[in-house]
Design a protein around this motif. Structure first.
Motif: not given
Ligand SMILES: C[S@@+](CC[C@H](N)C(=O)[O-])C[C@H]1O[C@@H](n2cnc3c(N)ncnc32)[C@H](O)[C@@H]1O
Length: 222
Positions: A50-58
């Motif tokens: 989830s942390f990776l997904a938020v980072t990649a989206r940002a």
């Protein structure tokens, strides 16, 4: 509920946070089950994903490098969140895992954007095109080699690019007294301590080490 116990959170806190999440993606849940049932393959923790997904989206990275593919769980999370123009190169030396990862990538409809490179991680990093700067790097491979991944990845990160590394607190041992580190873990712990020191002191980076999952380092190139 995850199969592995959390290293840093207490189990009731982990259960509470998991219950907060919306319905999980079916393919990722299937991959988590597959990993558990196939000799407990070491895929990323769901909260790290989830942390990776938020980072990649940002960050909306164009070029993502993942060191350590396993069954392709992190690569799929990263490629989906990074957006339709992003390309992910993920590195895995085990041929059978590469085949499994490619099959999951295919099922995710991401074969055009995720390339699974069947190579030793250090060789693959040395062979990356020097002209291509990295927008997001995810390090999740041989713990003893984290300082060597650092040396290879940081010069290639574009300004504002992000480096994320998993397991940097390694089962709590990285922060433990030396006398509590078993001999079999010594080399891993020493390498991770070196990596954490590098990542927080290197003037090219601004970094933080988060007590998430098994410890996640997050750095951006200044
Ligand atoms: C922790 S798993 C990667 C998990 C994945 N990043 C994810 O998010 O689910 C680490 C992987 O690195 C692979 N590996 C181990 N040594 C390697 C090496 N020298 N070069 C490339 N891959 C290696 C292992 O086979 C394993 O599948």
């Amino acid at each position: 509920m995850k199969a592995t116990s959390d290293r840093i959170l207490r189990s009731e806190q982990a259960a509470y946070l998991e219950a907060l999440e919306p319905a999980r993606d079916a393919l990722l849940v299937e991959m988590e089950t597959f990993a558990r049932e196939n000799r407990n393959q070491p895929i990323s923790d769901p909260e790290v994903a989830s942390f990776l997904a938020v980072t990649a989206r940002a960050k909306a990275p164009r070029f993502v490098v993942e060191v350590g593919t396993n069954i392709g769980y992190g690569a799929i999370v990263l490629a989906r969140a990074a957006g339709e123009t992003a390309r992910v190169v993920t590195i895995e030396r085990d041929p059978e895992l590469c085949r499994t990862a490619r099959a999951f990538v295919e099922r995710a409809g991401l074969a055009a954007r995720i390339e699974v490179r069947e190579l030793d991680a250090l060789d693959a990093l040395d062979a990356l095109d020097p002209a291509e700067t990295i927008d997001l790097a995810y390090v999740d491979c041989v713990k003893e080699d984290y300082p060597r991944y650092f040396e290879r990845l940081v010069p290639r990160l574009r300004p504002g690019g992000v480096l994320v590394a998993d397991n940097v607190l390694w089962r709590g041992l990285v922060a433990a007294a030396d006398t509590d580190v078993p001999a079999a873990e010594r080399a891993r712990v020493d390498a991770l301590r070196t990596f954490n020191r590098l990542i927080v002191t290197d003037p090219r980076l601004r970094s933080v080490v988060l007590p998430l999952g098994d410890g996640v380092a997050f750095a951006t190139r200044v």
